[in-house]
Motif scaffolding. Structure first.
Motif, PDB file in Angstrom:
ATOM      1  N   CYS A 172       0.836  -1.216   0.000  1.00  0.00           N
ATOM      2  CA  CYS A 172       0.000   0.000   0.000  1.00  0.00           C
ATOM      3  C   CYS A 172       0.862   1.254   0.000  1.00  0.00           C
ATOM      4  N   VAL A 217      -8.763   0.989  -0.191  1.00  0.00           N
ATOM      5  CA  VAL A 217      -8.213  -0.219   0.439  1.00  0.00           C
ATOM      6  C   VAL A 217      -8.907  -0.485   1.768  1.00  0.00           C
ATOM      7  N   TYR A 247     -10.881  -3.982   1.318  1.00  0.00           N
ATOM      8  CA  TYR A 247     -10.100  -5.133   1.784  1.00  0.00           C
ATOM      9  C   TYR A 247     -10.875  -6.006   2.775  1.00  0.00           C
ATOM     10  N   THR A 294      -3.858  -4.547  -6.282  1.00  0.00           N
ATOM     11  CA  THR A 294      -5.066  -5.334  -6.035  1.00  0.00           C
ATOM     12  C   THR A 294      -4.750  -6.828  -6.045  1.00  0.00           C
ATOM     13  N   LEU A 319      -2.816  -7.763  -2.776  1.00  0.00           N
ATOM     14  CA  LEU A 319      -3.663  -7.753  -1.593  1.00  0.00           C
ATOM     15  C   LEU A 319      -4.623  -8.942  -1.585  1.00  0.00           C
TER      16      LEU A 319
END
Length: 264
Positions: free
Chosen positions: A83, A178, A182, A230, A233
């Motif tokens: 990030c 995020v 997430y 993306t 994650l």
């Protein structure tokens, strides 16, 4: 204008330095500050701790141990590091050192006037020649056999305080996305068939990235960075869920130990 070797050294070297320094800092960060970062970026809640050596955090109702060991920190450090890497690259791209990858007869830009011309993307290690393009003229003329160009510009001298604030707003928007998406993706991946859907989504995103690069589509560097973030994650979600399934007994034992010690 920089020689091509110097350009590569700056662009690739700076990313490698940022990654190395960032991950060392996050791995060596005091546990309390690491937990605070996880709460700020992903909204992971701390449920218990023993001083500065041990903590248990709640990730969407799944509990994970974090201590001073690298293995317990690594999945969380990896997610945080990606990030922050994206945020730093987005800020650099918008405010300091801007880069364009050109595949057609696009016009020259005032922001990125310094260009390297290549026969194709597959020969991007050896430019045909480098030049400073003039505004409103094609970067790749139609009478040339070249089909790919990389242009850059140092844009920091042209930045105003408003430009810097706008770019910081873009970075804050990425972190907000995020923070919101997430946890949703983590909860979605709890069930077997949903995990299969996420795996297919990751494969589709990787395939899309390969197609964009191989077909030389005019997609910005930032779009590729965000796609990669993306993907990383989503993969990290599977790592966390694997750890949760593999070590549930240890968490129960440690939780009982902590409660007994607190009572004493």
């Amino acid at each position: 204008m920089l020689p091509y070797g110097s350009y590569l050294a700056i662009s690739i070297g700076s990313v490698c330095v940022i990654i190395l320094v960032g991950f060392i800092i996050l791995l060596k960060l005091p546990l309390r500050r690491l937990v605070i970062l996880l709460e700020s970026v992903f909204r992971f809640k701390e449920v218990r701790n023993i001083g500065d050596d041990y903590a248990v955090i709640d990730v969407c109702n799944d509990q994970f141990e974090i201590s001073k060991t690298i293995s317990s920190r690594l999945p969380f450090v990896f997610a945080l590091g990606m990030c922050f890497l994206v945020i730093i690259l987005v800020f650099i791209e918008g405010c300091i050192f801007s880069t364009r990858h050109v595949y057609s007869t696009r016009l020259c830009s005032d922001r990125t006037p310094n260009c390297y011309l290549f026969k194709s993307q597959l020969t991007s290690f050896k430019p045909i020649y480098n030049f400073i393009c003039e505004p409103d003229k094609p970067i790749i003329p139609s009478n040339m056999s070249a089909s790919y160009a990389v242009c850059y510009g140092f844009v920091l001298p042209d930045q105003s305080s408003i430009d810097l604030l706008n770019q910081l707003g873009v970075c804050a928007g990425i972190l907000s996305m995020v923070e919101s998406l997430y946890p949703l993706a983590y909860r979605f991946a709890r069930h077997k068939y949903r995990r299969i859907c996420l795996i297919l989504l990751i494969c589709a995103m990787i395939l899309l990235e390969i197609i964009v690069l191989s077909m030389q589509l005019n997609v910005t560097f930032i779009t590729i960075i965000l796609l990669t973030l993306t993907e990383v994650l989503l993969v990290n979600i599977f790592v966390l869920q694997y750890r949760h399934m593999k070590y549930p007994a240890n968490l129960t034992r440690m939780g009982s130990y902590i409660e007994m010690k607190d009572m004493l």
